[in-house]
Scaffold this motif. Structure first.
Motif, PDB file in Angstrom:
ATOM      1  N   GLN A 124       0.822  -1.208   0.000  1.00 47.41           N
ATOM      2  CA  GLN A 124       0.000   0.000   0.000  1.00 47.41           C
ATOM      3  C   GLN A 124       0.861   1.265   0.000  1.00 47.41           C
ATOM      4  O   GLN A 124       0.527   2.262  -0.644  1.00 47.41           O
ATOM      5  CB  GLN A 124      -0.942  -0.022   1.204  1.00 47.41           C
ATOM      6  N   ARG A 125       1.988   1.215   0.708  1.00 48.52           N
ATOM      7  CA  ARG A 125       2.899   2.367   0.729  1.00 48.52           C
ATOM      8  C   ARG A 125       3.546   2.565  -0.640  1.00 48.52           C
ATOM      9  O   ARG A 125       3.669   3.697  -1.121  1.00 48.52           O
ATOM     10  CB  ARG A 125       3.959   2.177   1.815  1.00 48.52           C
ATOM     11  N   LYS A 126       3.943   1.481  -1.264  1.00 47.67           N
ATOM     12  CA  LYS A 126       4.567   1.602  -2.587  1.00 47.67           C
ATOM     13  C   LYS A 126       3.547   2.076  -3.622  1.00 47.67           C
ATOM     14  O   LYS A 126       3.874   2.828  -4.533  1.00 47.67           O
ATOM     15  CB  LYS A 126       5.188   0.268  -2.984  1.00 47.67           C
ATOM     16  N   ALA A 127       2.295   1.642  -3.477  1.00 48.47           N
ATOM     17  CA  ALA A 127       1.246   2.112  -4.381  1.00 48.47           C
ATOM     18  C   ALA A 127       1.018   3.617  -4.217  1.00 48.47           C
ATOM     19  O   ALA A 127       0.760   4.325  -5.194  1.00 48.47           O
ATOM     20  CB  ALA A 127      -0.054   1.354  -4.118  1.00 48.47           C
ATOM     21  N   THR A 128       1.137   4.119  -2.984  1.00 50.89           N
ATOM     22  CA  THR A 128       0.982   5.559  -2.746  1.00 50.89           C
ATOM     23  C   THR A 128       2.114   6.334  -3.415  1.00 50.89           C
ATOM     24  O   THR A 128       1.891   7.397  -4.012  1.00 50.89           O
ATOM     25  CB  THR A 128       0.948   5.850  -1.237  1.00 50.89           C
ATOM     26  N   ARG A 129       3.334   5.805  -3.319  1.00 50.09           N
ATOM     27  CA  ARG A 129       4.465   6.444  -4.015  1.00 50.09           C
ATOM     28  C   ARG A 129       4.249   6.425  -5.528  1.00 50.09           C
ATOM     29  O   ARG A 129       4.543   7.409  -6.219  1.00 50.09           O
ATOM     30  CB  ARG A 129       5.771   5.728  -3.663  1.00 50.09           C
ATOM     31  N   ALA A 130       3.734   5.316  -6.043  1.00 47.09           N
ATOM     32  CA  ALA A 130       3.464   5.221  -7.482  1.00 47.09           C
ATOM     33  C   ALA A 130       2.413   6.245  -7.897  1.00 47.09           C
ATOM     34  O   ALA A 130       2.518   6.858  -8.968  1.00 47.09           O
ATOM     35  CB  ALA A 130       3.004   3.810  -7.832  1.00 47.09           C
ATOM     36  N   ALA A 131       1.402   6.472  -7.038  1.00 46.70           N
ATOM     37  CA  ALA A 131       0.379   7.477  -7.339  1.00 46.70           C
ATOM     38  C   ALA A 131       1.009   8.858  -7.455  1.00 46.70           C
ATOM     39  O   ALA A 131       0.657   9.645  -8.344  1.00 46.70           O
ATOM     40  CB  ALA A 131      -0.702   7.473  -6.253  1.00 46.70           C
ATOM     41  N   GLY A 132       1.952   9.169  -6.556  1.00 42.63           N
ATOM     42  CA  GLY A 132       2.657  10.451  -6.628  1.00 42.63           C
ATOM     43  C   GLY A 132       3.433  10.583  -7.924  1.00 42.63           C
ATOM     44  O   GLY A 132       3.420  11.637  -8.568  1.00 42.63           O
ATOM     45  N   GLU A 133       4.106   9.502  -8.331  1.00 42.82           N
ATOM     46  CA  GLU A 133       4.876   9.529  -9.569  1.00 42.82           C
ATOM     47  C   GLU A 133       3.961   9.728 -10.771  1.00 42.82           C
ATOM     48  O   GLU A 133       4.271  10.482 -11.693  1.00 42.82           O
ATOM     49  CB  GLU A 133       5.667   8.217  -9.701  1.00 42.82           C
ATOM     50  N   LEU A 134       2.807   9.056 -10.750  1.00 50.23           N
ATOM     51  CA  LEU A 134       1.838   9.215 -11.848  1.00 50.23           C
ATOM     52  C   LEU A 134       1.279  10.634 -11.888  1.00 50.23           C
ATOM     53  O   LEU A 134       0.892  11.121 -12.949  1.00 50.23           O
ATOM     54  CB  LEU A 134       0.696   8.207 -11.683  1.00 50.23           C
ATOM     55  N   ALA A 135       1.225  11.281 -10.726  1.00 51.67           N
ATOM     56  CA  ALA A 135       0.724  12.663 -10.668  1.00 51.67           C
ATOM     57  C   ALA A 135       1.799  13.672 -11.042  1.00 51.67           C
ATOM     58  O   ALA A 135       1.519  14.871 -11.139  1.00 51.67           O
ATOM     59  CB  ALA A 135       0.184  12.969  -9.270  1.00 51.67           C
ATOM     60  N   GLY A 136       3.027  13.201 -11.222  1.00 46.79           N
ATOM     61  CA  GLY A 136       4.101  14.087 -11.669  1.00 46.79           C
ATOM     62  C   GLY A 136       4.906  14.726 -10.564  1.00 46.79           C
ATOM     63  O   GLY A 136       5.571  15.743 -10.784  1.00 46.79           O
ATOM     64  N   ILE A 137       4.878  14.142  -9.365  1.00 48.99           N
ATOM     65  CA  ILE A 137       5.666  14.698  -8.252  1.00 48.99           C
ATOM     66  C   ILE A 137       6.561  13.621  -7.651  1.00 48.99           C
ATOM     67  O   ILE A 137       6.305  12.425  -7.798  1.00 48.99           O
ATOM     68  CB  ILE A 137       4.778  15.287  -7.132  1.00 48.99           C
ATOM     69  N   ARG A 138       7.590  14.085  -6.961  1.00 51.79           N
ATOM     70  CA  ARG A 138       8.458  13.177  -6.222  1.00 51.79           C
ATOM     71  C   ARG A 138       7.971  13.135  -4.776  1.00 51.79           C
ATOM     72  O   ARG A 138       7.841  14.178  -4.127  1.00 51.79           O
ATOM     73  CB  ARG A 138       9.904  13.657  -6.287  1.00 51.79           C
ATOM     74  N   VAL A 139       7.702  11.948  -4.298  1.00 58.62           N
ATOM     75  CA  VAL A 139       7.243  11.789  -2.911  1.00 58.62           C
ATOM     76  C   VAL A 139       8.481  11.722  -2.022  1.00 58.62           C
ATOM     77  O   VAL A 139       9.169  10.709  -1.966  1.00 58.62           O
ATOM     78  CB  VAL A 139       6.372  10.530  -2.750  1.00 58.62           C
ATOM     79  N   GLU A 140       8.763  12.836  -1.345  1.00 55.48           N
ATOM     80  CA  GLU A 140       9.950  12.926  -0.503  1.00 55.48           C
ATOM     81  C   GLU A 140       9.860  12.002   0.702  1.00 55.48           C
ATOM     82  O   GLU A 140      10.856  11.447   1.146  1.00 55.48           O
ATOM     83  CB  GLU A 140      10.140  14.366  -0.014  1.00 55.48           C
ATOM     84  N   ARG A 141       8.643  11.871   1.225  1.00 57.85           N
ATOM     85  CA  ARG A 141       8.467  11.020   2.397  1.00 57.85           C
ATOM     86  C   ARG A 141       7.013  10.641   2.563  1.00 57.85           C
ATOM     87  O   ARG A 141       6.121  11.421   2.224  1.00 57.85           O
ATOM     88  CB  ARG A 141       8.951  11.740   3.660  1.00 57.85           C
ATOM     89  N   LEU A 142       6.777   9.434   3.063  1.00 63.23           N
ATOM     90  CA  LEU A 142       5.463   9.032   3.540  1.00 63.23           C
ATOM     91  C   LEU A 142       5.491   9.155   5.057  1.00 63.23           C
ATOM     92  O   LEU A 142       6.368   8.596   5.710  1.00 63.23           O
ATOM     93  CB  LEU A 142       5.154   7.590   3.139  1.00 63.23           C
ATOM     94  N   ILE A 143       4.558   9.904   5.610  1.00 63.25           N
ATOM     95  CA  ILE A 143       4.502  10.064   7.066  1.00 63.25           C
ATOM     96  C   ILE A 143       3.242   9.375   7.574  1.00 63.25           C
ATOM     97  O   ILE A 143       2.162   9.503   6.985  1.00 63.25           O
ATOM     98  CB  ILE A 143       4.519  11.563   7.472  1.00 63.25           C
ATOM     99  N   ASN A 144       3.390   8.614   8.647  1.00 62.25           N
ATOM    100  CA  ASN A 144       2.225   7.948   9.228  1.00 62.25           C
ATOM    101  C   ASN A 144       1.231   8.989   9.730  1.00 62.25           C
ATOM    102  O   ASN A 144       1.615   9.989  10.345  1.00 62.25           O
ATOM    103  CB  ASN A 144       2.642   7.025  10.370  1.00 62.25           C
ATOM    104  N   GLU A 145      -0.046   8.744   9.494  1.00 59.07           N
ATOM    105  CA  GLU A 145      -1.078   9.722   9.829  1.00 59.07           C
ATOM    106  C   GLU A 145      -1.085  10.100  11.317  1.00 59.07           C
ATOM    107  O   GLU A 145      -1.198  11.287  11.650  1.00 59.07           O
ATOM    108  CB  GLU A 145      -2.441   9.200   9.371  1.00 59.07           C
ATOM    109  N   PRO A 146      -0.959   9.147  12.244  1.00 56.79           N
ATOM    110  CA  PRO A 146      -0.929   9.559  13.664  1.00 56.79           C
ATOM    111  C   PRO A 146       0.276  10.441  13.995  1.00 56.79           C
ATOM    112  O   PRO A 146       0.175  11.347  14.827  1.00 56.79           O
ATOM    113  CB  PRO A 146      -0.872   8.220  14.415  1.00 56.79           C
ATOM    114  N   THR A 147       1.419  10.180  13.347  1.00 54.47           N
ATOM    115  CA  THR A 147       2.596  11.021  13.581  1.00 54.47           C
ATOM    116  C   THR A 147       2.334  12.441  13.087  1.00 54.47           C
ATOM    117  O   THR A 147       2.697  13.423  13.742  1.00 54.47           O
ATOM    118  CB  THR A 147       3.829  10.428  12.876  1.00 54.47           C
ATOM    119  N   ALA A 148       1.685  12.539  11.914  1.00 50.41           N
ATOM    120  CA  ALA A 148       1.330  13.857  11.375  1.00 50.41           C
ATOM    121  C   ALA A 148       0.381  14.578  12.331  1.00 50.41           C
ATOM    122  O   ALA A 148       0.528  15.781  12.584  1.00 50.41           O
ATOM    123  CB  ALA A 148       0.690  13.706   9.997  1.00 50.41           C
ATOM    124  N   ALA A 149      -0.583  13.847  12.869  1.00 53.93           N
ATOM    125  CA  ALA A 149      -1.538  14.461  13.805  1.00 53.93           C
ATOM    126  C   ALA A 149      -0.823  14.973  15.049  1.00 53.93           C
ATOM    127  O   ALA A 149      -1.152  16.050  15.567  1.00 53.93           O
ATOM    128  CB  ALA A 149      -2.611  13.446  14.192  1.00 53.93           C
TER     129      ALA A 149
END
Length: 562
Positions: A124-149
């Motif tokens: 699921q994390r790799k799919a999220t990175r792939a979505a960013g690439e398909l959208a034309g951006i570089r995903v610098e980091r995936l942050i866990n949602e509770p950590t972001a909160a």
């Protein structure tokens, strides 16, 4: 420019960190929340956000929502003549968000920090990175949602040693994390959750109850009518929380249906879902080796956490009231913005080190001897235990099962079951050994190394020969490889996607079409309003269009509130 993005199941948000702090960007309709819905019209044009959400009612076969739950799978959704994978649908949402950000900033956005559920798997994390690439951006980091909160609540400013629990119940996923702040480090001690539990499940419960009470069989409602019913039930769910009771009226052909429910009954019906929330909470506390009284704060985030029964459940379990002073819909996005500021080394932010944990145990298949000394295969041996702080590297030593064995097969799995058949296979590595040596002489040391980007490296060293083997698990079955991403990117670029400037007009027409579906007694009036607005659009005069749009909106507001 680097931005922070909350790519949610029901809504998504985007923002950045600037001199004023974390700042969210509004979409073309002036809203921070962009519905995570995609639709394709009859001309093959892609529609995203609120107009797409309205088309869930008027054009259900051409619209889709809640696809975040399918991330990491190869499921394909057909909208018109186009087939979309979950990564592509998410990429279309990201493109819409990036368009809003670039309109607000006046510059190109090429990097992002994207939040993901703490319990998202590798795939699921790799799919999220792939979505960013398909959208034309570089995903610098995936942050866990509770950590972001935690960042959004300013818990990084707590005194050293402060421990807090973040409870995140969104539209489609549930996460709980236990964190500690110590000497500038926000360390995650434990994460748990359920990737298939969220506000949508409570809405499903209301729908099932309503249909059972009104004796509406599965084939009674078509897709459009079901969309109308769910929209009314969504309003009823919010009303239950504020007023303690709710009522919906619904026209089905020549029948006028009337259904009521009170909060007491809803809470009773929702108890199985509440029990599903309790299990990850207890597991996270157990993994963190903490008692409730050892927590300094409890934070509720996610839109579904607004439900009173959620706050009551958490209060009873921990014996205190949770924090809710940050908008629960915006907390994760604001935290992602702060993480983006940290990533870009913004001088206005104190240096904070964010740690994450490996949400699942990683290990290999082993055989065990039974009472008769026979080798029984199929057992899971963890090398990296769940909730290990990443980056992490661990090693274990294994031996062949039989004498004169020529190879050792290392099958790599992810999961928590003692049996590999119930875990997820990530890959395999074949190691050659000397069949002339004894079992004890043919030891193989296996090292698992897992980094913050979700890349798992498996190394094996044969003691007798000192030969080394390596497996780098960057791909998962069902995920797009680099070539497929390039091909899908080219296909997405060829799609006709409505420009941001027309978004508000599309939203107005989609809303009118949805109300046409819902209000049989106002159809003539609605058609007249739609025709008048279309005439204004044909004029291509922005001043005329703007004035007609205001009038049209006021008329629709009046109709919807009647």
């Amino acid at each position: 420019m680097i931005v922070g993005i909350d790519l949610g199941t029901t809504h998504s948000l985007i923002g950045c960190y600037d001199e004023t702090g974390p700042r969210l960007f509004a979409n073309a309709l002036g809203e921070f929340l962009t519905p995570s819905v995609v639709s394709v019209d009859e001309a093959g044009q892609v529609i995203v956000g609120q107009p797409a959400r309205d088309r869930l009612v008027s054009h259900p076969q051409r619209s889709v929502a809640s696809f975040k739950r399918w991330m990491g799978t190869s499921r394909e959704t057909r909208l018109g003549t186009h087939g979309f994978r979950p990564e592509e649908l998410s990429a279309l949402i990201l493109r819409s968000l990036l368009s809003d950000a670039e309109a607000a900033l006046g510059e190109k956005v090429d990097e992002a920090v994207i939040s993901v559920p703490a319990y998202f798997s590798d795939a699921q994390r790799k799919a999220t990175r792939a979505a960013g690439e398909l959208a034309g951006i570089r995903v610098e980091r995936l942050i866990n949602e509770p950590t972001a909160a935690a960042l959004a609540y300013g818990l990084r400013e707590q005194s050293d040693g402060a421990r807090f629990l973040v409870f995140d119940l969104g539209g489609g996923t549930f996460d709980v994390s236990v964190l500690e702040m110590f000497e500038g480090v926000v360390e995650v001690h434990a994460s748990a959750g359920d990737n298939f539990l969220g506000g949508e499940d409570f809405l499903d419960l209301l729908e099932q109850t309503c249909r059972a009470d009104l004796k509406l069989a599965d084939d009674t409602l078509d897709a459009s009518q079901r969309g109308q019913l769910r929209r009314r039930l969504e309003v009823a769910k919010r009303t239950l929380g504020s007023e303690g009771h709710a009522r919906i009226e619904f026209a089905l052909g020549d029948r006028q249906l009337d259904w009521r429910i009170d909060e007491e009954r809803f809470n009773r019906l929702a108890d199985p879902l509440v029990q599903r929330m309790r299990a990850p909470l207890e597991r996270a506390m157990r993994d963190a080796r903490l008692k409730p009284e050892q927590l300094d704060e409890i934070v509720l985030v996610g839109g579904a956490s607004r439900m009173p029964l959620v706050a009551r459940t958490v209060s009873r379990m921990f014996g205190r009231l949770p924090l809710r002073h940050v908008n629960p819909d915006q907390a994760i996005a604001l935290g992602a913005c702060i993480a983006a500021g940290l990533k870009s080394r913004d001088q206005r932010l104190d240096e904070i080190i964010l740690t994450d944990v490996c949400p699942y145990s990683l290990g290999t298949e082993v055989a065990r001897r039974d009472e008769q000394g026979r080798a029984v295969t199929g057992f899971f041996e963890p090398v990296i235990q769940r909730n290990s702080t990443v980056p992490v590297s661990r090693e274990e030593t294994f031996w062949p099962v039989h004498e004169r064995q020529q190879q050792v097969q290392l099958d790599v799995y992810q999961g928590e079951s003692p049996l590999v058949e119930k875990n997820i296979k990530l890959g395999e590595l074949t190691v050659d050994i000397d069949p002339t040596l004894s079992i004890t002489e043919n030891a193989v040391t296996v090292r698992f190394t897992y980094d913050i980007n979700g890349v798992l490296q498996v190394e094996a060293r044969v003691h007798a020969s000192d030969r080394r083997y390596e497996l780098l698990l960057e791909q998962n079955p069902g995920l797009l490889d680099a070539q497929q991403i390039r091909e899908r990117l080219a296909a997405l670029n060829d799609l006709k996607i409505h420009p941001r400037g027309k978004h508000e007009n599309l939203a107005m027409l989609a809303r009118a079409e949805r109300l046409y579906e819902e209000h049989l007694d106002a159809r003539d009036q609605l058609q007249e309003w739609i025709a008048r607005f279309r005439t204004a659009l044909e004029s291509q005069d922005e001043a005329v269009i703007r004035e007609h749009r205001r009038e049209f909106g006021r008329a629709l507001d009046t109709l919807e509130s009647a």
